[in-house]
Design an enzyme around this catalytic site. Structure first.
Site, PDB file in Angstrom:
ATOM      1  N   PRO A  91     -20.947   1.062   3.951  1.00 11.84           N
ATOM      2  CA  PRO A  91     -21.287  -0.377   3.945  1.00 11.84           C
ATOM      3  C   PRO A  91     -21.767  -0.848   2.569  1.00 11.84           C
ATOM      4  CG  PRO A  91     -22.182   0.680   5.909  1.00 11.84           C
ATOM      5  CD  PRO A  91     -21.599   1.773   5.064  1.00 11.84           C
TER       6      PRO A  91
ATOM      7  N   GLY B 140     -18.009   0.465  -1.912  1.00 15.31           N
ATOM      8  CA  GLY B 140     -16.547   0.451  -1.716  1.00 15.31           C
ATOM      9  C   GLY B 140     -15.875   0.844  -3.018  1.00 15.31           C
TER      10      GLY B 140
ATOM     11  N   GLY C 285      -1.499   9.495  -5.196  1.00 14.37           N
ATOM     12  CA  GLY C 285      -0.362   9.536  -4.269  1.00 14.37           C
ATOM     13  C   GLY C 285      -0.514   8.515  -3.153  1.00 14.37           C
TER      14      GLY C 285
ATOM     15  N   GLN D  81       7.912 -18.933   4.192  1.00 10.41           N
ATOM     16  CA  GLN D  81       8.181 -20.327   3.816  1.00 10.41           C
ATOM     17  C   GLN D  81       9.646 -20.690   4.097  1.00 10.41           C
ATOM     18  OE1 GLN D  81       5.815 -22.314   2.818  1.00 10.41           O
ATOM     19  NE2 GLN D  81       7.064 -24.112   2.388  1.00 10.41           N
TER      20      GLN D  81
ATOM     21  N   GLU E 127      -7.292   1.492  -0.942  1.00 13.24           N
ATOM     22  CA  GLU E 127      -6.884   2.577  -1.861  1.00 13.24           C
ATOM     23  C   GLU E 127      -7.240   2.182  -3.292  1.00 13.24           C
ATOM     24  OE1 GLU E 127      -4.866   5.447  -0.843  1.00 13.24           O
ATOM     25  OE2 GLU E 127      -4.543   4.847   1.230  1.00 13.24           O
TER      26      GLU E 127
ATOM     27  N   ARG F 109      -8.534   0.457 -19.129  1.00  9.73           N
ATOM     28  CA  ARG F 109      -9.279   1.572 -19.748  1.00  9.73           C
ATOM     29  C   ARG F 109      -8.325   2.530 -20.462  1.00  9.73           C
ATOM     30  NH1 ARG F 109     -13.380   3.610 -15.145  1.00  9.73           N
ATOM     31  NH2 ARG F 109     -15.021   2.103 -15.489  1.00  9.73           N
TER      32      ARG F 109
END
Ligand code: FAD
Length: 382
Positions: A127, A130, A239, A335, A362, A374
């Site tokens: 919680p 993440g 992966g 659409q 992911e 980076r």
């Protein structure tokens, strides 16, 4: 340079596509309505070798490359991205056991993972953490015969539905090096689940919190080495990002194919809508972008398979680009269906809902941009 699939790769794609169209697509809406994929489908997928796609052959898996695996997910997602993505998560877990588990742990869990009699879920997010996953707080206290786990995992795909969970927990100090990975079987005392999350998409796949309250597991359920859990969790993600991209690609391609057919039937102002050049140009753009996404995804998979130094950067770029292209394409297809695109019967609105989360999980697409920038900055300095 050869961009063509081999005969074997074409066969893998066609086998997965046929299975999806026959055994998944006709039920996808019903499974979404019931909020659960029937467990009987998993051993059927395992019979095709899809329970341990990139588990080594000597350990009972299919031993496929990551590129081959993207073909499976692209093909299955034409039927339902939610089912295909659950299979991807299970395969990520199976591969972690194969790659990092001791002989004893492999002997204990790999056969049932490969046969999919035991479905695995992956528990990293909490919680309070993440994107910053290394800040996780679930504790793994050392006991006389193993570990006692206490904490809460959030957003777990297959929570309360899977048969076993790979839990990333803090066995040692702060930071990534204090994290270990362990296997907790369903039914273990102290393991419980939160309420079913009410989600925008991926509805056939139950998502719940996984709660651990002094949940005791034997020492043999430690995956690999203590303190290496975060490294293992991240190793699976390159992966996993390819797979989730393949899921976007396959579902978006399916939406485009359906849209092409629809536009040849639907009339407005005395002609079929595929006769309007503005709409033809949109078709051309969608086709171009999906083909670009496919080539880019396969190049990233090839980089991962060949151990290229910049594989992580390419997996991140592909995940960002392919998932956003997939969502954009599905939305355009909706659409072009007009009001009918908004109705569940036409299948497009489910695709739009299912694909949206691929930009979030992911690693969010902001985190993908972080990885890429980076890498760029550090390449500049070398
Ligand atoms: C349907 C679903 C299924 C999931 N399944 C699983 C699962 O099976 N197992 C599992 O472990 N997790 C799972 N997740 C969790 C998922 O991986 C996380 O939601 C994701 O990593 C983002 O974390 P967060 O939700 O805490 O967002 P946060 O980390 O709070 O991010 C909020 C926003 O801030 C942005 N942000 C954060 N940090 C930065 C930064 N440094 N620079 C720029 N932007 C930043 C993010 O991109 C995002 O836009 C699932 C999530 C969903 C929605």
């Amino acid at each position: 340079m050869d961009f063509a699939l081999t005969d074997e790769q074409s066969t893998i794609f066609e086998m997965a596509h046929a299975f999806g169209q026959e055994r998944i697509a006709p039920h996808a809406r019903a499974w979404e309505a019931s909020g659960e994929i029937p467990k009987s489908i998993w051993p059927e997928l395992a019979e095709l070798g899809f329970g341990g796609l990139y588990v080594r052959e000597e350990n009972g898996g299919a031993g496929l490359s990551r590129l081959d695996a993207t073909l499976v997910f692209e093909a299955l997602s034409a039927a339902c991205p939610s089912v295909a993505a659950m299979l991807s998560i299970h395969n990520m877990c199976a591969a972690m056991i194969d790659k990092f588990g001791s002989d004893a742990l492999r002997a204990k869990y790999l056969p049932s993972a490969i046969s999919m009699d035991r479905l695995f879920a992956y528990c990293l997010t909490e919680p309070g953490s993440g994107s910053d996953a290394a800040a996780l707080k679930t504790r793994a206290e050392v006991t006389d015969d193993g570990f006692s786990l206490t904490g809460t995992k959030a957003f777990i795909s297959g929570g309360g539905y899977a048969d076993a969970y790979i839990i990333m927990a803090r066995s040692d100090g702060e930071g990534p090096k204090g994290i270990s990975a362990m296997i907790v079987e369903d039914g273990t005392k102290g393991l419980s689940f939160g309420a079913l999350e009410d989600k925008m998409g991926w509805k056939s796949q139950p998502t719940r919190q996984v709660q651990l309250d002094n949940c005791n597991i034997p020492a043999e359920n430690l995956l690999g080495e203590r303190g290496q859990g975060f490294t293992y969790a991240m190793a699976g993600l390159d992966g996993g990002r390819l797979n989730i991209s393949a899921c976007s690609l396959g579902a978006a391609q399916n939406a485009l194919t359906a849209t092409l057919a629809y536009m040849g039937e639907r009339t407005a102002f005395g002609k079929t809508i595929d006769q309007f050049q503005a709409l033809q140009f949109r078709l051309a753009d969608m086709e171009t972008e999906l083909q670009a996404a496919r080539v880019f995804l396969r190049q990233a998979a090839w980089k991962l398979d060949t151990g290229a130094a910049d594989a992580t950067k390419f997996c991140a770029m592909a995940k960002r680009f392919v998932t956003e292209t997939g969502s954009k394409t599905a939305n355009q297809c909706l659409q072009l269906h007009g009001g009918y695109g908004y109705l569940a019967d036409y299948g497009i609105e489910k695709t739009v809902r299912d694909l949206r989360v691929h930009e979030i999980l992911e690693g969010t697409n902001e985190i993908m941009r972080m990885i890429v920038s980076r890498a760029l900055l550090s390449e500049r300095n070398t």
